[in-house]
Each structure stands twice: as C-alpha cells, then as structure tokens.
Write a protein that holds these residues in place. Structure first.
Motif, short mmCIF file in Angstrom:
data_model
loop_
_atom_site.label_atom_id
_atom_site.label_comp_id
_atom_site.label_asym_id
_atom_site.label_seq_id
_atom_site.Cartn_x
_atom_site.Cartn_y
_atom_site.Cartn_z
N THR A 296 -36.01 -39.63 31.58
CA THR A 296 -35.17 -38.47 31.28
C THR A 296 -35.30 -37.95 29.87
O THR A 296 -34.76 -36.90 29.55
N VAL B 149 -32.34 -49.85 31.96
CA VAL B 149 -31.97 -48.88 30.92
C VAL B 149 -33.20 -48.13 30.40
O VAL B 149 -33.20 -46.89 30.35
N THR C 139 -33.71 -45.31 33.05
CA THR C 139 -32.87 -44.21 32.56
C THR C 139 -33.51 -43.42 31.43
O THR C 139 -33.68 -42.21 31.53
#
Length: 306
Positions: free
Chosen positions: A265, A257, A261
């Motif tokens: 980003t 996570v 992720t």
C-alpha cells in the motif's frame, strides 16, 4: 559420560523449576522480540536514508529528455554542464562530499520501492525504463542548518532540473524512528538483565535442590562438566523456546505488517525485506543463547562447589 543420567536430570530439573523456567522463557521471548524490532527499525532507517537521503543531504536532479523547467530547454544534461555543477560543488564551503547517482541506480531504487496494485499501474511500472530516470547529485552537507548557499548556487545552473531538500520533512520521521528503535532496545536491555538474574536464580534453586547428589558426585570424582551439563541443558531448552517464540513473532510481523500491509500500500520508500528479517532473527538467536548459557556457566561454578 552417561547421557541417560544427563537427560534424566534435565527432565527432573525442568519439573522442579517449571515456574522459573516459564518465567525465563517469557522474559527471553519479550526481550528478544524487542531487540529484533529495534534491529528492524534500524534497517528501515538505513533503507529510508538510502532512498530519500538524510537530514544532512540535498539532492540535485539533472535534466533528462522529459524535463520541462527553464534550465532544461536543451533536454538531457550535457557533460560540460555536469562538469560545471561538479566544480560548483567542489568549491562550496557548505559541501562535505557528493556523489553522482546514475539513471540505473535511480531505476533500481524505484523498482525496489514501487509496488503495482492493479493492471493499469502494472503497465505503467513495466513501461518505465532506466533512460526515463534522472541522474542526480547527492550532496552531503557539513552543517544541516547551512544549505542555502549551495542550494542557490546550483539550482540556477544549466542542466539542473530541481534541487530537493527534504530535511524538514524527513527530520521528524527519522526522529521518531530513532525514538522507537532506541526505546525498544532500551526496554529490551532491562529485560535482558532480568533474564540473566532469573537464569541465576533458577540455577541457584536447582543446585540447592540437588545439593546431596552433587556432593556424592564430587566424592566419587565426577568432572565439573558432567555435573554442569544438566544445568546447561535446562538453560539451553529455555533459550531455544524463547528464541523460537521471538523469531516467530518477528516473522509474523514481517509477513502481516510489512508484506501484508505496508509494502502493498505504500511506495514512498523501500521497506525492509525477508533478508533483513532473517538477519534480525539470526542476531537474536545468538543473543538468546549467550544470555542464558554464559550466566549458567558462571553461576554453576559458584553454586556447585561443595
């Protein structure tokens, strides 16, 4: 002390109470995972406040060579202009305290948060230097609702580029972060209590199943530690497995996570890193050992008396 007996009793105890041991492991795993998530959310909230400021802060950005606002016609803020700004901050009743953030500090924060995804962004990332950043005053307010006076007092001063007030933007973010943090810790607290009760029940059942052996050992003069050690070993095994599962879950969360992720980003804030993850793992490891071994010591003193 015969370790063969201790390990033999450990194996017998785990086989006799396999369902209770699994229940203890699962409860420890879930509760410690939630505690770890609460610790990570707390670390993330701290990093967000360090990067953006809290709802009690406003930020006064000074002019640099690239500033184009009306207050920056002469370029970089001078020492005299800074002195005037600081005098204004010191004399305002709405200000609790303030600090000056240097260009280097601003640059370090920016590099910590910014992630370049492609070659173009990487070139931009490498081209920016500390001298391109802005110095800023981070102003701590006495009352978050009383800020208009100091904002209007400084935003028109020479050398001031902009005054950032993100209180309304940050307020819901910090609110939900706190809700999730305390929600995770609150649920974990109930599960920790459940784990302690399950440890107590496991010890009670184990002591009842071995009551004859315990009586014989008391009669032949065995020490309390010798009798208690198999029970402590059972609790230690359950704690280590539960801590291992919880630690693995937190590290997977960090890898998938956070690093997989969010960090690649989103450049809006500095995210928690592996150091924060390992710190959380260390704390839940200590908590896991404490919430199993301490109840075991207390319960064995009660149930092992004959």
């Amino acid at each position: 002390m015969q370790l063969t007996y201790v390990f033999s009793e450990l194996g017998n105890g785990l086989r006799r109470n396999v369902s209770m041991t699994i229940a203890v492991i699962v409860t420890i795993f879930v509760s410690l995972t939630l505690v770890g998530m609460g610790l990570l959310l707390n670390a993330q909230a701290t990093k967000a406040e360090q990067y953006w400021g809290s709802k009690l802060q406003i930020t006064v950005f000074l002019c640099n060579e690239n500033s184009t606002t009306a207050n920056c016609v002469n370029g970089e803020a001078t020492d005299d202009q800074k002195a005037t700004i600081e005098k204004t901050l010191d004399s305002n009743n709405e200000v609790a305290s303030w600090r000056l953030q240097s260009k280097q500090e601003a640059y370090d924060k920016w590099r910590e948060a910014y992630v370049a995804d492609d070659d173009t962004e990487s070139r931009v990332y490498e081209s920016i230097r500390p001298s391109d950043m802005q110095e800023s005053y981070w102003v701590q307010l006495k009352d978050p609702e009383k800020f208009l006076g100091i904002k209007s007092a400084v935003q028109g001063l020479p050398g001031v580029n902009t005054v950032r007030d993100l209180r309304e933007v940050l307020k819901p973010i910090y609110f939900w972060m706190n809700v999730m943090k305390w929600g995770a810790i609150g649920i974990a607290a109930f599960l920790v209590v459940a784990a302690i009760l399950q440890v107590g029940n496991t010890i009670r059942l184990a002591a009842f199943a071995r009551r004859r052996e315990i009586g014989i050992m008391r009669l032949v003069g065995a020490s309390s530690l010798y009798i208690q050690l198999p029970f402590l070993m059972e609790s230690l095994v359950a704690a280590l497995i539960g801590v291992g599962l919880a630690s693995g879950a937190l590290l997977v969360f960090m890898g998938v996570v956070i690093y997989g992720t969010l960090r690649p980003t989103s450049n809006i804030v500095a995210w928690v890193d592996w150091g924060d993850g390992l710190w959380a793992v260390g704390l839940i490891a200590l908590l896991g050992l404490a919430l199993t071994l301490i109840p075991t010591l207390v319960m064995t003193r009660k149930y092992l008396k004959v």
